[in-house]
Write a protein that holds these residues in place. Structure first.
Motif, short mmCIF file in Angstrom:
data_model
loop_
_atom_site.label_atom_id
_atom_site.label_comp_id
_atom_site.label_asym_id
_atom_site.label_seq_id
_atom_site.Cartn_x
_atom_site.Cartn_y
_atom_site.Cartn_z
N LYS A 146 0.82 -1.21 0.00
CA LYS A 146 0.00 0.00 0.00
C LYS A 146 0.85 1.25 0.00
N PHE A 147 2.06 1.19 0.61
CA PHE A 147 2.91 2.37 0.74
C PHE A 147 4.13 2.24 -0.18
N SER A 148 3.88 1.89 -1.41
CA SER A 148 4.97 1.72 -2.37
C SER A 148 5.59 3.07 -2.71
N THR A 149 6.92 3.09 -2.90
CA THR A 149 7.60 4.35 -3.22
C THR A 149 7.34 4.77 -4.66
N ASN A 150 7.24 3.81 -5.55
CA ASN A 150 6.99 4.14 -6.95
C ASN A 150 5.50 4.16 -7.18
N SER A 151 4.87 5.31 -6.86
CA SER A 151 3.41 5.39 -6.91
C SER A 151 2.90 5.39 -8.33
N SER A 152 3.60 6.03 -9.27
CA SER A 152 3.11 6.12 -10.65
C SER A 152 3.05 4.74 -11.30
N SER A 153 4.10 3.94 -11.12
CA SER A 153 4.09 2.60 -11.70
C SER A 153 3.05 1.72 -11.05
N ALA A 154 2.80 1.94 -9.72
CA ALA A 154 1.78 1.15 -9.03
C ALA A 154 0.40 1.46 -9.60
N VAL A 155 0.16 2.73 -9.87
CA VAL A 155 -1.14 3.12 -10.42
C VAL A 155 -1.32 2.53 -11.81
N GLU A 156 -0.25 2.56 -12.64
CA GLU A 156 -0.36 2.00 -13.99
C GLU A 156 -0.61 0.50 -13.94
N ASP A 157 0.09 -0.19 -13.04
CA ASP A 157 -0.13 -1.63 -12.91
C ASP A 157 -1.54 -1.94 -12.45
N GLN A 158 -2.05 -1.10 -11.53
CA GLN A 158 -3.41 -1.35 -11.04
C GLN A 158 -4.43 -1.13 -12.15
N GLU A 159 -4.20 -0.10 -12.99
CA GLU A 159 -5.12 0.15 -14.09
C GLU A 159 -5.10 -1.00 -15.09
N GLU A 160 -3.92 -1.59 -15.30
CA GLU A 160 -3.84 -2.71 -16.23
C GLU A 160 -4.54 -3.95 -15.69
N THR A 161 -4.54 -4.11 -14.36
CA THR A 161 -5.14 -5.31 -13.77
C THR A 161 -6.63 -5.15 -13.48
N LEU A 162 -7.20 -3.98 -13.74
CA LEU A 162 -8.63 -3.81 -13.49
C LEU A 162 -9.42 -4.71 -14.42
N PRO A 163 -10.44 -5.37 -13.92
CA PRO A 163 -11.24 -6.25 -14.78
C PRO A 163 -12.03 -5.44 -15.81
N THR A 164 -12.21 -6.04 -16.98
CA THR A 164 -12.93 -5.35 -18.05
C THR A 164 -14.40 -5.15 -17.70
N GLU A 165 -14.95 -6.05 -16.87
CA GLU A 165 -16.35 -5.91 -16.51
C GLU A 165 -16.61 -4.66 -15.66
N LEU A 166 -15.54 -4.10 -15.05
CA LEU A 166 -15.71 -2.90 -14.24
C LEU A 166 -16.21 -1.75 -15.09
N TYR A 167 -15.62 -1.58 -16.27
CA TYR A 167 -16.04 -0.49 -17.14
C TYR A 167 -17.47 -0.69 -17.62
N PHE A 168 -17.86 -1.92 -17.84
CA PHE A 168 -19.24 -2.21 -18.25
C PHE A 168 -20.23 -1.84 -17.15
N GLU A 169 -19.92 -2.24 -15.92
CA GLU A 169 -20.82 -1.93 -14.81
C GLU A 169 -20.83 -0.43 -14.51
N GLN A 170 -19.68 0.22 -14.62
CA GLN A 170 -19.65 1.66 -14.39
C GLN A 170 -20.43 2.42 -15.46
N GLU A 171 -20.40 1.93 -16.69
CA GLU A 171 -21.18 2.55 -17.75
C GLU A 171 -22.68 2.42 -17.47
N LYS A 172 -23.10 1.27 -17.00
CA LYS A 172 -24.51 1.09 -16.65
C LYS A 172 -24.89 1.98 -15.46
N ARG A 173 -23.97 2.11 -14.51
CA ARG A 173 -24.24 3.00 -13.38
C ARG A 173 -24.38 4.44 -13.83
N ASP A 174 -23.54 4.90 -14.76
CA ASP A 174 -23.65 6.26 -15.27
C ASP A 174 -24.97 6.47 -16.01
#
Length: 677
Positions: free
Chosen positions: A145-173
């Motif tokens: 949680k307290f990684s020093t390289n925050s930018s790379s951590a954010v990029e890795d997290q965005e890559e690992t996000l499931p594709t269904e998240l965007y589908f559900e968020q679109e329905k929520r919007d």
């Protein structure tokens, strides 16, 4: 959809079993694997030909079908409380609630007749604003949680996000856009009719999110807030400048210009209050809560009326004062002081909706006055009693001569006046007394002094401070909710004005009468300002520029400003929540297009002022995660644990039977395809 059940709606075991079965299908990944191994997809392809049927598509159709059932979600709200809590945590029901078709025309009637259920439903919808869309998507957990390289951590997290998240968020919007365009304005208007309902709604994240969206996306509320702030500043500054230049320095040019600015600023607020008043006509609950019994609305009207009356009376004395150097009458000074006081209340009532600290302070004052109502009764009785005691004793001991020397002949000694003793009691309560002069003539008078200082100065004053401290602490604790409730009320007020201005002038007779009435107010105000004000100007040749020229110039400028502002309001009031991004003007003449472009340019110039004034969003950033929901579900199902186990066993057996059936069908179809025709 308008029917409100008077009792809890029973939910049959078959319906609960069916909903749980579909939830198990959605949640259990192994179930889809079993069907794949059993040849379900091959079976579907053979039956449907080129149509590729997947389990996901089947579930989507089932979800949409259940969501399209009229008042299905509303019916679930009226189930038994434990059953409803259990049902609404099932993933299948969550998917149904995420569909915009699940919200029908029942929401507003339910909010009017049964606000508890409606707010409960809105609170459940608020959980879809979380990052995991109310647990419908399993987000990956970051180990460091307290990684020093925050930018790379954010990029890795965005890559690992499931594709269904965007589908559900679109329905929520889509769901939020549907609620915003269809239900938000009537929902806010119903909530604003009750102070208790307003405070409860201030704790629901969905409502606060929509309020923030209303102020951030739409141009009408931003424009109205901007011009309210501008005219508040114009009214306060110009009226004070005009008053001081007339009462103290007597600077003619300054008074003439500033008085016209103050007068037409008051006319702007009169137009605004008239529009708000007319928007509530025909809706008794809104008229009663927002107009008739709202003290701030009375303060606004008092500020407008007293300011205009002060301008009128000052104009009448302007000519005589300039000619004869006569002193300003006391009546004009009293009206000026009263107008200053009500303008202060008007400004505070406006600021309280944008600043949390001001809202807490005003709420604490209201709570103090409410909690002190019986304290003031007891204090008044004590003061009156002691004042009468002072009249009976001190008028005889401290009088220079007898108060009544002959029958009917009362002396002029102040000690013989009853008002003197009431003033003495009030001043002693504040700590101002002279014991040697007033209470040293006898032991009885000094005993009265001792009793008064003990009960009033010591005991009652400390009780007053204690009640005030407790009331402020209570208001401080509820401060954020109070401020959010004020913002909801502000949103309802602006939406009422927008609703009134959106009515067609040519097809709506009431709107036509309203427009004529508002135009008559502006025309009569300008006519008065041009005739009465000009006639009262001093006629002298020692002015380099005539006062009449200054007055007419300022008057024309203020009239142009008023007509520009209200023309702007009429244009952008047509904008609704469903066309937030629509900035194009089509199907209109070139002149109309130029005018609308001019108005929209002004809007873009003043909206940064309103954004800075309104400040940050009021949405509560509380996140509902799937883990928390699982804990709540375990608590809710503790009483029915045995029942749930049996139900799970039945579902597992049913899965096995379905898998075996699909496998058998695929084998039969395979044999049938190999056999000769």
């Amino acid at each position: 959809e308008r029917y409100i059940p008077e009792f809890e709606v029973p939910l049959s075991e078959d319906v609960e079993f069916l909903v749980r079965l579909f939830s198990e299908v959605i949640d259990d990944d192994s179930y889809s694997d079993d069907i794949d191994h059993a040849g379900f997809e091959t079976f579907a392809e053979d039956i449907a030909g080129e149509l590729h049927v997947k389990l996901h598509d089947v579930m989507e159709r089932l979800i949409l079908g259940f969501a399209s059932v009229p008042a299905f979600v509303k019916t679930l709200l009226f189930c038994e409380e434990t059953m409803a809590n259990r049902i609404f945590r099932l993933s299948f029901v969550r998917h149904i609630m995420l569909e915009k078709e699940s919200i029908g025309n029942w929401l507003i009637p339910l909010l009017k007749e049964c606000p508890n259920k409606a707010l409960e439903y809105l609170d459940i919808l608020s959980r879809f604003l979380s990052d995991d869309v109310y647990g419908l998507v399993h987000l990956p957990r970051t180990e460091n949680k307290f990684s020093t390289n925050s930018s790379s951590a954010v990029e890795d997290q965005e890559e690992t996000l499931p594709t269904e998240l965007y589908f559900e968020q679109e329905k929520r919007d889509e769901l939020l856009s549907h609620v915003m365009s269809t239900h938000f304005v009537p929902m806010i208007q119903v909530i604003s009719c009750s102070e208790q309902l307003q405070l409860r709604a201030a704790k629901i994240r969905l409502i606060l999110h929509l309020v923030d969206r209303y102020f951030s996306k739409l141009r009408f509320p931003l424009s109205l807030v901007s011009f309210d702030l501008i005219f508040h500043l114009l009214l306060t500054v110009s009226f004070q400048v005009a008053s001081m230049s007339f009462l103290l320095n007597f600077e003619e040019y300054t008074y003439v210009a500033a008085s016209q600015v103050a007068f037409f600023s008051a006319v702007y607020f009169m137009l605004r209050e008239c529009t708000q008043l007319l928007s509530s006509v025909g809706e008794w609950s809104s008229f009663k809560s927002n107009i008739l019994f709202d003290p701030w609305n009375w303060f606004d009207w008092a500020s407008i009326v007293v300011t205009i009356a002060s301008c009128v009376m000052t104009d009448k004395e302007f000519d005589a004062t300039a000619k004869d150097d006569a002193p300003v009458s006391l009546l004009v000074r009293k009206y000026t002081a009263a107008a200053t006081f009500f303008q202060l209340l008007h400004l505070i009532g406006f600021v309280r909706k944008s600043n949390e600290h001001v809202a807490v302070l005003i709420m604490s004052l209201a709570l103090v006055l409410h909690n002190l109502r019986w304290f003031f009764v007891v204090l008044a009785l004590i003061l009156v009693s002691f004042a009468q005691m002072f009249v009976a004793v001190l008028s005889a001991e401290n009088a220079q001569e007898p108060c009544v020397d002959n029958p009917g002949n009362i002396t002029q000694d102040p000690i013989c006046n009853i008002e003197t003793h009431y003033k003495l009691a009030y001043e002693m309560m504040l700590g101002d007394w002279d014991a040697e002069e007033m209470f040293s003539r006898s032991k009885f008078s000094y005993t009265m002094f001792f009793l008064f200082t003990f009960f009033v100065t010591l005991i009652m004053t400390n009780i007053l401070i204690a009640i005030a401290c407790d009331s402020y602490a209570e208001a401080k604790e509820q401060g954020p909710h109070i401020f959010r409730a004020e913002r909801i009320g502000m949103c309802a007020e602006i939406s009422n004005i927008q609703k009134q201005l959106r009515r067609s002038i040519f097809t709506d007779r009431a709107c036509l009468v309203t427009s004529i009435g508002l135009f008559a107010i502006v025309f009569s105000a300008s006519l008065y300002s041009s005739v009465a004000s000009v006639s009262t100007l001093p006629k002298s040749d020692h002015y380099a520029v005539s006062l009449k020229t200054v007055l007419i110039t300022v008057m024309i400028l203020m009239l142009c400003l008023l007509f520009t502002v209200w023309g702007l309001f009429l244009v952008i009031a047509r904008e609704g929540p469903d066309d937030e991004q629509n900035r194009n003007v089509s199907h209109s003449s070139r002149l109309v297009h130029i005018l609308k472009s001019y108005f929209l340019l002004i809007v873009d110039m003043v909206t940064p002022l309103s954004r800075a004034y309104i400040g940050e969003n009021i949405e509560i950033k509380d996140d509902h995660t799937g883990d928390d929901d699982d804990k709540d579900e375990n608590k809710a199902n503790a009483a029915d644990e045995e029942d749930v186990k049996n139900l799970g066993t039945q579902i597992s057996e049913l899965k096995k039977e379905v898998a075996m059936l699909t496998a058998s069908m695929s084998i039969l179809l395979d044999q049938h395809s190999r056999s000769p025709p």
